[in-house]
Design an enzyme around this catalytic site. Sequence first.
Site, short mmCIF file in Angstrom:
data_model
loop_
_atom_site.label_atom_id
_atom_site.label_comp_id
_atom_site.label_asym_id
_atom_site.label_seq_id
_atom_site.Cartn_x
_atom_site.Cartn_y
_atom_site.Cartn_z
N PHE A 183 2.09 8.27 -1.66
CA PHE A 183 1.82 6.95 -1.45
C PHE A 183 0.32 6.69 -1.96
O PHE A 183 -0.32 5.85 -1.95
CB PHE A 183 1.69 6.56 0.07
CG PHE A 183 3.25 6.70 0.39
CD1 PHE A 183 4.15 6.24 -0.36
CD2 PHE A 183 3.62 7.29 1.68
CE1 PHE A 183 5.48 6.04 0.25
CE2 PHE A 183 4.72 7.51 2.06
CZ PHE A 183 5.79 6.78 1.18
N TRP B 194 0.91 -1.00 0.13
CA TRP B 194 0.20 0.12 -0.05
C TRP B 194 0.87 1.35 -0.20
O TRP B 194 0.55 2.29 -0.81
CB TRP B 194 -0.77 -0.09 1.20
CG TRP B 194 -1.87 1.27 1.44
CD1 TRP B 194 -3.25 1.42 0.91
CD2 TRP B 194 -1.59 2.56 1.69
NE1 TRP B 194 -3.54 2.68 0.74
CE2 TRP B 194 -2.66 3.14 1.72
CE3 TRP B 194 -0.40 3.12 2.61
CZ2 TRP B 194 -2.77 4.57 1.98
CZ3 TRP B 194 -0.41 4.24 3.02
CH2 TRP B 194 -1.67 5.06 2.71
N HIS B 195 2.17 0.98 0.76
CA HIS B 195 2.92 2.43 0.86
C HIS B 195 3.82 2.71 -0.44
O HIS B 195 4.37 3.65 -0.74
CB HIS B 195 3.82 2.29 2.00
CG HIS B 195 3.05 2.62 3.19
ND1 HIS B 195 2.60 1.54 3.81
CD2 HIS B 195 2.92 3.64 4.18
CE1 HIS B 195 1.92 2.06 5.17
NE2 HIS B 195 2.32 3.17 5.17
N GLY B 196 3.84 1.84 -1.35
CA GLY B 196 4.60 1.94 -2.65
C GLY B 196 4.86 0.64 -3.28
O GLY B 196 4.75 -0.48 -2.81
#
Length: 465
Positions: free
Chosen positions: A465, A315-317
């Site tokens: 993000f 989800w963050h990258g």
Amino acid sequence: MVFSSITFIYYFLPIMLLAYYITPNKYKNITLVIGSLLFYVYGAGYFVFLLLALCIFNYILGQKISVFKNKQKRKVALVAGLVVNFGLLFYFKYTNFFIDNINSIFSTNIIISKIILPLGISFFTFQNASYLIDIYRNKIVPSKKLMEFMTYVCTFQHLTSGPIVRYDEMKEDLNNRQHTYALFAHGVERFIIGLSKKVLLADNLSLLIQNLSNLSSTVLSSWIIAICFTLQLYLDFSGYSDMAIGLGEMFGFHLPENFNYPLSANTITDFWRRWHITLSKWFKDYIYIPLGGNRVSKIKNIFNILVVWVITGLWHGAAWNFVIWGLYYAVILIIEKKFFYNFFQKHKVIGIFWTNFLVVIGFVIFNQTDIQSITIFFQNMFGLNNITFTTTEVNYYLVNSIVLLLISAVASTPILKAIAKNVNEKYKNNTIVSIIECVTIIILIIVCTSFIIDKSVNPFLYFKF
């Protein structure tokens, strides 16, 4: 448009507030949505049409899920909605990552144009998904008006970087919010505090990191960079959340808290109850618990934790360092709950130091772009690359930044909040204290403005993000 910019603070926000408050109550949502869409256009351009299309799609689908009596139809509608929402998120955020890995593994040469990530898509996708799931679970009744639903999704305060708001958390405020002087004043104060954390602390920590990164690596500079990045990320993102919550209060909304001094946590479990709270709750309620949570066998529970944290990392990258970062926390949480949780609960000071050490190590993984960079940075931190402990230049930057580091560290704890609370309780309704508080806020906005004018605007770290 960045909250910490002259354009936002001195042009967009005053015009938005004026337009909003001169609008009759029953039309305020329309004014707010129009202003929020213009805000989004400024930062994301034509992607506003994607945002609008998703609003209409999820609004209609929410109505359908609610109307269907047949459980199978409800499930099909929900799955269709999740496929569309997460399918678009996957396309924009992970297609290039997916293709690059196929090319690398199978020695192919698939070429596609670089896909631009729409601003805030990770956040409003999760909001739309929670809306549909909660309707399916009969936890909420769907919005009856499209404009009400668009107010929930599109309001500029939380659109681009959260907090991730559930529909039931905003429902009462969507059409029945109260506008009071006290709430507005508190919103202004909260906004300026968040702005100060971003502009005066996080951005200057970023500058220190850049200066140290331009020098030859030493053991000390590597540790300072790692610690500074942890502080910067916290102050930057919690500062954004403070500003978002403050802006919400200016317009009569009560957005959920997103941080609770996570660097004061004495376990990693506690850290993740305090860091990006709305995201952690989202994963817990919509992935971890449906998988069975901890009410399953130990092996299945370990599997559930691994799944949640791989997804959290992604989800963050779209990069392998984020996957490694997610697995890093999964392993720590599994080990901590089995062996160390009760010990750190009894020995909180030891727990706080150990937790912060692990967090700093984790954010090294988070901040580096590839496995080789992660390895080299860790080797530098622990003196395994035959580098010196420090140099004159590193010492110079450290000495000149000691005040910044101390203030940043203190601002990352509840100390200042506790002092302010005690003063307010002891000198409640004291005119002199109120004047001092007001003057302090005015000084902060003036100083922040001077810093913003003097430097180029630094986007919030979580925008990517």
